[in-house]
Design a protein around this motif. Sequence first.
Motif, PDB file in Angstrom:
ATOM      1  N   PHE A  10      37.030  55.262  38.385  1.00 54.20           N
ATOM      2  CA  PHE A  10      35.891  54.549  38.709  1.00 54.20           C
ATOM      3  C   PHE A  10      35.015  54.094  37.583  1.00 54.20           C
ATOM      4  O   PHE A  10      34.680  54.897  36.756  1.00 54.20           O
ATOM      5  N   SER A  11      34.583  52.798  37.508  1.00 52.77           N
ATOM      6  CA  SER A  11      33.902  52.318  36.310  1.00 52.77           C
ATOM      7  C   SER A  11      32.773  51.531  36.892  1.00 52.77           C
ATOM      8  O   SER A  11      32.653  50.767  38.059  1.00 52.77           O
ATOM      9  N   LEU A  12      31.581  51.498  36.215  1.00 49.50           N
ATOM     10  CA  LEU A  12      30.548  50.674  36.246  1.00 49.50           C
ATOM     11  C   LEU A  12      30.624  49.589  35.025  1.00 49.50           C
ATOM     12  O   LEU A  12      30.724  50.157  33.911  1.00 49.50           O
ATOM     13  N   ASN A  13      30.368  48.307  35.253  1.00 52.39           N
ATOM     14  CA  ASN A  13      30.543  47.435  34.310  1.00 52.39           C
ATOM     15  C   ASN A  13      29.388  46.522  34.090  1.00 52.39           C
ATOM     16  O   ASN A  13      28.469  46.686  34.944  1.00 52.39           O
ATOM     17  N   TRP A  14      29.123  45.922  32.899  1.00 53.84           N
ATOM     18  CA  TRP A  14      28.040  45.317  32.490  1.00 53.84           C
ATOM     19  C   TRP A  14      27.648  43.825  33.331  1.00 53.84           C
ATOM     20  O   TRP A  14      26.470  43.525  33.457  1.00 53.84           O
ATOM     21  N   LEU A  15      28.607  43.078  33.623  1.00 56.67           N
ATOM     22  CA  LEU A  15      28.403  41.973  34.305  1.00 56.67           C
ATOM     23  C   LEU A  15      28.388  41.987  35.678  1.00 56.67           C
ATOM     24  O   LEU A  15      29.337  42.372  36.506  1.00 56.67           O
ATOM     25  N   PRO A  16      27.186  41.939  36.438  1.00 55.54           N
ATOM     26  CA  PRO A  16      26.865  42.270  37.896  1.00 55.54           C
ATOM     27  C   PRO A  16      27.353  41.070  38.702  1.00 55.54           C
ATOM     28  O   PRO A  16      26.791  40.275  39.447  1.00 55.54           O
ATOM     29  N   LEU A  17      28.773  40.817  38.766  1.00 54.96           N
ATOM     30  CA  LEU A  17      29.320  39.650  39.437  1.00 54.96           C
ATOM     31  C   LEU A  17      30.276  40.110  40.793  1.00 54.96           C
ATOM     32  O   LEU A  17      31.057  39.373  41.158  1.00 54.96           O
ATOM     33  N   GLY A  18      29.869  41.474  41.103  1.00 53.51           N
ATOM     34  CA  GLY A  18      30.855  41.895  42.299  1.00 53.51           C
ATOM     35  C   GLY A  18      31.334  43.059  42.032  1.00 53.51           C
ATOM     36  O   GLY A  18      31.008  44.040  41.527  1.00 53.51           O
ATOM     37  N   GLY A  19      32.929  43.143  41.806  1.00 55.62           N
ATOM     38  CA  GLY A  19      33.908  44.362  41.644  1.00 55.62           C
ATOM     39  C   GLY A  19      35.191  43.899  41.607  1.00 55.62           C
ATOM     40  O   GLY A  19      35.325  42.734  41.771  1.00 55.62           O
ATOM     41  N   PHE A  20      35.929  44.917  41.389  1.00 47.80           N
ATOM     42  CA  PHE A  20      37.448  44.752  41.270  1.00 47.80           C
ATOM     43  C   PHE A  20      38.199  45.893  41.518  1.00 47.80           C
ATOM     44  O   PHE A  20      37.684  47.269  41.442  1.00 47.80           O
ATOM     45  N   VAL A  21      39.344  45.796  41.925  1.00 49.33           N
ATOM     46  CA  VAL A  21      40.325  46.965  42.139  1.00 49.33           C
ATOM     47  C   VAL A  21      41.667  46.552  41.135  1.00 49.33           C
ATOM     48  O   VAL A  21      41.985  45.260  41.178  1.00 49.33           O
ATOM     49  N   LYS A  22      42.248  47.324  40.435  1.00 48.93           N
ATOM     50  CA  LYS A  22      43.241  47.278  39.717  1.00 48.93           C
ATOM     51  C   LYS A  22      44.387  48.131  40.340  1.00 48.93           C
ATOM     52  O   LYS A  22      44.209  49.339  40.243  1.00 48.93           O
ATOM     53  N   LEU A  23      45.509  47.291  40.789  1.00 49.37           N
ATOM     54  CA  LEU A  23      46.703  48.045  41.323  1.00 49.37           C
ATOM     55  C   LEU A  23      47.685  48.134  40.245  1.00 49.37           C
ATOM     56  O   LEU A  23      48.018  47.304  39.392  1.00 49.37           O
ATOM     57  N   GLN A  24      48.528  49.097  40.224  1.00 48.83           N
ATOM     58  CA  GLN A  24      49.698  49.229  39.673  1.00 48.83           C
ATOM     59  C   GLN A  24      50.755  48.069  39.980  1.00 48.83           C
ATOM     60  O   GLN A  24      50.878  47.844  41.201  1.00 48.83           O
ATOM     61  N   GLY A  25      51.342  47.634  39.007  1.00 49.72           N
ATOM     62  CA  GLY A  25      52.315  46.174  38.972  1.00 49.72           C
ATOM     63  C   GLY A  25      51.790  45.310  39.923  1.00 49.72           C
ATOM     64  O   GLY A  25      52.416  45.225  41.140  1.00 49.72           O
ATOM     65  N   GLU A  26      50.534  44.666  39.699  1.00 51.11           N
ATOM     66  CA  GLU A  26      50.070  43.776  40.495  1.00 51.11           C
ATOM     67  C   GLU A  26      51.023  42.334  40.789  1.00 51.11           C
ATOM     68  O   GLU A  26      50.480  41.780  41.788  1.00 51.11           O
ATOM     69  N   HIS A  27      51.922  42.165  39.888  1.00 48.87           N
ATOM     70  CA  HIS A  27      52.698  40.935  40.144  1.00 48.87           C
ATOM     71  C   HIS A  27      53.708  41.272  40.995  1.00 48.87           C
ATOM     72  O   HIS A  27      54.158  42.334  41.267  1.00 48.87           O
ATOM     73  N   ASP A  28      54.021  40.132  41.934  1.00 52.25           N
ATOM     74  CA  ASP A  28      54.863  40.270  42.877  1.00 52.25           C
ATOM     75  C   ASP A  28      56.331  40.644  42.399  1.00 52.25           C
ATOM     76  O   ASP A  28      57.036  41.243  43.330  1.00 52.25           O
ATOM     77  N   ALA A  29      56.691  40.511  41.131  1.00 51.47           N
ATOM     78  CA  ALA A  29      57.860  40.925  40.754  1.00 51.47           C
ATOM     79  C   ALA A  29      58.043  42.281  40.494  1.00 51.47           C
ATOM     80  O   ALA A  29      59.260  42.727  40.082  1.00 51.47           O
TER      81      ALA A  29
END
Length: 384
Positions: free
Chosen positions: A63-82
Amino acid sequence: MDIGVFNVIFGIITGIVVLVILVAVHELGHGIVARRNGVVLEEFGIGFPPRAFAKKLKNGVVFSLNWLPLGGFVKLQGEHDAASKKGDYGAATFWQKTKILLAGVLVNWVVAAVLLTILALVGLPKILPNQFSVPADTNLSTGPVVLSSVVKDYPAAKAGLQSGDKIISIDGQKITTPDQLIAQTKADRGKTVTVDYTRDGTPASKKVTLRDANTAVFGSTLSQTQSIRATWSAPIVGVATTGQFTWVTIQGLGQLLANLVTGIFGQLSPDQTTRKAASTNLAAAGDSVAGPIGILGTIFPAASKAGPKEVLFLAAVISLTLAVMNTLPIPSLDGGRWFVTALYKVRKQKLTKEKEEKIQAIGFSVLMILVVVVTIGDVTKLFK
């Protein structure tokens, strides 16, 4: 600090908080559904890097808090379709990817429905002529007559009245509708009248010398809000109104696209009348769009000044808009990513990492260009 400056700053802060929450819950929807479908969620972030704080939770998610207050994101393992390892997003089935991609849309839609349900209990703004309500459980209340704007060098402005002032009475005659104000001022044209009003909740009065003319004797545009209040039917009203607003939003996007296309191609016409009509369409398209500066610098400060109900209503509309936008087949948005995946599946072709990155990069670049264009338009509007 000047009250006007305070309202703008408070509105901007409110807007940032609302936008961050709405985007964050959208991304959280992706993350939750991804985990339930066997995809590893590596990180859930509020805002965008650089990082300000990060902690690895017991479930292994960072879980991270980041400096640019432009929303949020999720990082998934192996995000590329391949990607094909166990736990990779790319290794999920087409149906699982569909659920993951559309989860954010569903969350934003549900958030809009919940907010509109709350508003139905305390007073939901009525902005559509046929806005849904349950007649047996509906109390329609009408707000005061408000000066939407005042015209420079005309009686209202000369007397010191401002946009946002709520008119109570004119020469002791109570004003309850815009038509009544217009009729009253026309009847008293050429005379000096006492206008009782409230500004930021404080009662006041002004002497206004009306013009002796057939039109514009007062010099302002008027507005009046209506609110729907319900009890047991509030959830029904909330969900049904969300459906109505969804359709209206889709229609608005269609009209925006039509104005944009006809405006651009109309400029190429040798006929002067056609070019003039095209310019009107382009202007309409520009006026109907607001970017980050318009939302944070103008819309949210106005809503914050109006009150918490208006902020909740604006948050519901933005959440709904995020849901609709993310269903569109625009690369780099959820709908676009699903569309590309579906297209390659139907064509029975492999979507390589290189192809996917190229498609998403083009889509992202187009979006950024649009953001820049809209932002320039927002700045222009601020200085008009």
